[in-house]
Design a protein around this motif. Sequence first.
Motif, PDB file in Angstrom:
ATOM      1  N   UNK A 182      20.699  24.439 -58.043  1.00  0.00           N
ATOM      2  CA  UNK A 182      21.117  25.645 -58.773  1.00  0.00           C
ATOM      3  C   UNK A 182      20.760  25.445 -60.250  1.00  0.00           C
ATOM      4  N   UNK A 183      21.752  25.421 -61.140  1.00  0.00           N
ATOM      5  CA  UNK A 183      21.403  25.286 -62.563  1.00  0.00           C
ATOM      6  C   UNK A 183      21.607  23.852 -63.063  1.00  0.00           C
ATOM      7  N   UNK A 184      21.961  22.946 -62.117  1.00  0.00           N
ATOM      8  CA  UNK A 184      22.261  21.574 -62.541  1.00  0.00           C
ATOM      9  C   UNK A 184      21.089  20.645 -62.212  1.00  0.00           C
TER      10      UNK A 184
ATOM     11  N   UNK B  65      24.732   3.068 -61.004  1.00  0.00           N
ATOM     12  CA  UNK B  65      25.116   4.120 -61.945  1.00  0.00           C
ATOM     13  C   UNK B  65      26.424   4.732 -61.521  1.00  0.00           C
ATOM     14  N   UNK B  66      27.070   5.435 -62.447  1.00  0.00           N
ATOM     15  CA  UNK B  66      28.358   6.045 -62.109  1.00  0.00           C
ATOM     16  C   UNK B  66      28.189   7.211 -61.141  1.00  0.00           C
ATOM     17  N   UNK B  67      29.284   7.624 -60.587  1.00  0.00           N
ATOM     18  CA  UNK B  67      29.269   8.757 -59.663  1.00  0.00           C
ATOM     19  C   UNK B  67      28.667   9.987 -60.356  1.00  0.00           C
ATOM     20  N   UNK B  68      27.761  10.699 -59.667  1.00  0.00           N
ATOM     21  CA  UNK B  68      27.165  11.917 -60.222  1.00  0.00           C
ATOM     22  C   UNK B  68      25.951  11.671 -61.090  1.00  0.00           C
TER      23      UNK B  68
ATOM     24  N   UNK C 170      23.064  10.096 -65.996  1.00  0.00           N
ATOM     25  CA  UNK C 170      22.831  11.537 -66.174  1.00  0.00           C
ATOM     26  C   UNK C 170      21.452  11.963 -65.695  1.00  0.00           C
ATOM     27  N   UNK C 171      21.075  11.473 -64.526  1.00  0.00           N
ATOM     28  CA  UNK C 171      19.819  11.896 -63.892  1.00  0.00           C
ATOM     29  C   UNK C 171      18.583  11.250 -64.466  1.00  0.00           C
TER      30      UNK C 171
END
Lengths: 218, 289
Positions: free
Chosen positions: A12-14, A34-37, A212-213
């Motif tokens: 979607x927008x993420x 890495x952290x969750x997410x 963060x990706x």
Amino acid sequence: MIRFSGVSRRFASTWALRDVDWEVAAGERVAVLGPSGCGKTTLLRLVTMEIPPTSGLVEVGDFVSGRTSSARRAVLRRTLGIVFEDVRLLPDRSVFDNLALALNIRGVWDRKQIGMRIGERLEEVGLRARAGAFPGELSAGEKGRVSVARALIGDPLLIVADDPARHLGPRHATLLVDVLKRAHGRGATLVLATNDEAVAHAVGGRITRLAEGRVVAA
Amino acid sequence: MQRVLYFLSEAGRGLWRHRSLTGTALLALVGALLVPAAFLVVLVNSLHAVHTLGDRREMIVFLRDGATAADRDSLAERLAPVSRQVTYVSKQDAWDEMARELGGSELLEAVGQNPLPASLRVRLRPEYLHYEAMDSVATAVADADAVEEVQFGGEWVRRLDRFVETLRIAGFGIAAIIALVMIFVVANAIRLTVVARRELHRVMRLLGAGRFFLRVPLVLEGILLSLLAAAGALALVYGLFLLLEGRLAVLPVFPPWRWLAAFVVAAAALGALGSALAVSRIGHEEHKR
């Protein structure tokens, strides 16, 4: 064996992953930490070609994202051993039948051979006595261990494990990482995602850090 | 062998797991198949009746009074390729037969001289027991000098032919409609099963299952469902037949096992077609964008 070239993936927008360049050589052992997410699961789902990248190119062996038909993706997955984050055991069949299915899909039908291989793998994860149990009768930790046994049952060339120690205590987490390392010792490439620094170090190979990706340390 | 057993057990497992859906589809299919199963009984009995009547279809070649034995033999020889049996009925035989049928000789004595012609009674081969063939044989034979007249009940034969043709067309019509209904019911039942198993298929695809592996159990489910429905419909019709046996003179025979087997095989084939249509999209993985 695995190459990400400028890979981004958006839901979607993420943006789950942004402009990732990353490589794993054949026979390597890599922990994605890495952290969750932070995009670990997305990264692994791109490796298994469960999802395509929004942009960029994912190559796994000879298989290239966007140029691999569903039939070819099935061929790729028969060479992989996948440990899913949410386990995904089939609830209507026993542990034995869950593992047998993975062998059947790989074209193994000989009952004696199936019985022997399942026995070995369940022994390895300490669940031989639970072969006849159904997933609903297992604890979260036991399900995770069965999931690892299923991933290894076909002697995969590449093991993709998404937080396999998540539901486990330290003792079983160490046991599972050891099992995966033994499979690596038999010639498989290992990519394991975790948010646990200790588990990542226990893998004993290269650590790729995600935040963060983005890959912050390859 | 293991692979076949696996696919069969998966199909059985699928039918059992979704037993309410299986039951509903089964009821619908049995209902749909009752019509052709009952029609099968009617068709078999009609054909049986037609066959019995057809056996009685006879051609009578009346001979001129002056026809000789040589003329008769020549005619019989000409008729040999198209006939099963040619019987010569002399003037005297015809006279005796008529006397027997009228039950007395007084009327015949009043006539005085025997006015009845000699004849050849021809039982044609089965392939000639329809109007066009009988008419062309009759026309060909009527040309002979020794022949006075040829009779074969043309209008009656034409009606019988028309009845058989109507029965055949009705059979095809019913079969076509039921085939469509079956394909529709099976396809929808399997489609619902596919929806119910979306997650299972997703996991299996991630484990490396290809189209064949995912589709075969579902196609087998469609076939098993149709086989059960066909057997159920035939069992119901047979039960009804037993109830009516002896009470209805028009239904003396139940279809022979070859017809029943053909019925079941046709139902299975339609089930396979319906389920194949339903699963044709499986394996074309939805690659999420």
